[in-house]
Design an enzyme around this catalytic site. Structure first.
Site: not given
Ligand code: KIV
Length: 291
Positions: A48, A186
């Site tokens: 997202d 994260e």
């Molecule tokens: O939406 C995204 O790109 C993510 C990554 C940072 C893991 O969730």
């Protein structure tokens, strides 16, 4: 019948026991998916984060389920070998377990993803368990959860205090116990990521979480240097495509202004020189404009 050539959920799980480090990169369209697939990246995440890097938003909160379905179907068409995991956007799974099942089901049925990812720890364990029960594989995501940006006071490192670290470890354990096949960690301190990686039986995939994770994920645009204004310290840029792209587009503009492009040989109706190739093979996912 089409042969299953994509990396499967059991193979991703098995990578941890085999000590094989996994790579995951975000992709949002067929061309980038093809590029990362060709490079051998094991997992393509239709994150997202597309809300920020593709739609130009400040946060991921405005991304709709339909957006992720649309981008997922493009990524699936552009790739052949990578496992494709689609992010569940804000409000597509939080309101009820039933809604989560419907949203995740659409990402698989309409988008063509092989699994979904959702942000959330212990409070979402029952949602994850239900999705897994109905046959929808789930990748968890703990630590910094961008959909909680307002609660967290920004996109900040999580787990710096003892209490926060305990909670994140507990979240990861709950997500793994609920049946997630992998977990994104994260923006947490590397010692905490190492502790979680040792504590859960499924691969951890880190972003801003240090080297001890079982795999690493980067936003594809960051990896290629397409987001010049964003320079988080955990990102390594493996190319500088933004600057290269500006240079190329500027050259195009200058050549058009100077009457240097197109040359007559590039126009229809020109006689090709004897050595010139007569046809160019189209990319795998097809383009049918005249050449
Ligand atoms: O939406 C995204 O790109 C993510 C990554 C940072 C893991 O969730």
């Amino acid at each position: 019948m089409a042969r299953q050539t994509r990396l499967t959920v059991p193979a991703i799980r098995a990578a941890k026991a085999a000590g094989e480090r996994l790579t995951m990169v975000t992709a949002y369209d067929a061309t980038f998916a093809r590029l990362f697939d060709e490079a051998g990246v094991e997992i393509l995440l239709v994150g997202d984060s597309l809300g920020m890097v593709v739609q130009g938003r400040e946060t991921t909160l405005g991304v709709r389920l339909e957006d992720v379905i649309y981008h997922t179907s493009a990524v699936v068409r552009g790739s052949a070998r990578a496992h494709v995991v689609a992010d569940m956007p804000f409000l597509s799974y939080q309101a009820s377990v039933e809604e989560a099942v419907r949203s995740a089901g659409r990402l698989l049925a309409e988008g063509g993803a092989q699994s979904v990812k959702l942000e959330g720890g212990r409070p979402f364990a029952s949602t994850i368990a239900r999705l897994v029960e109905v046959g929808i594989p789930v990748m968890g995501h703990v630590g910094l959860m961008p959909q909680r940006v307002h609660e967290m006071g920004g996109h900040r490192v999580q787990g710096r205090t003892e209490a926060e670290a305990r909670r994140i470890l507990d979240d990861a354990r709950a997500v793994a116990d609920a049946g997630a096949y992998a977990i994104v960690l994260e923006a947490i301190p590397m010692d905490l990521a190492a502790e979680i990686t040792a504590a859960v039986p499924v691969p951890t995939i880190g972003i801003g979480a240090g080297p001890a994770c079982d795999g690493q994920v980067l936003v594809g645009y960051d990896l290629l240097g397409l987001t010049p204004e964003l320079r988080p310290r955990f990102v390594r840029r493996y190319a500088e495509w933004f600057e290269e792209g500006v240079r190329a587009a500027r050259r195009f503009r200058d050549e058009v202004r100077a009457g240097l492009f197109p040359t007559p040989e590039l126009a229809f109706g020109a006689t090709p020189p004897p050595s010139a190739p007569v046809a160019v093979e189209a990319p795998a996912f097809g383009r049918d404009e005249p050449r």
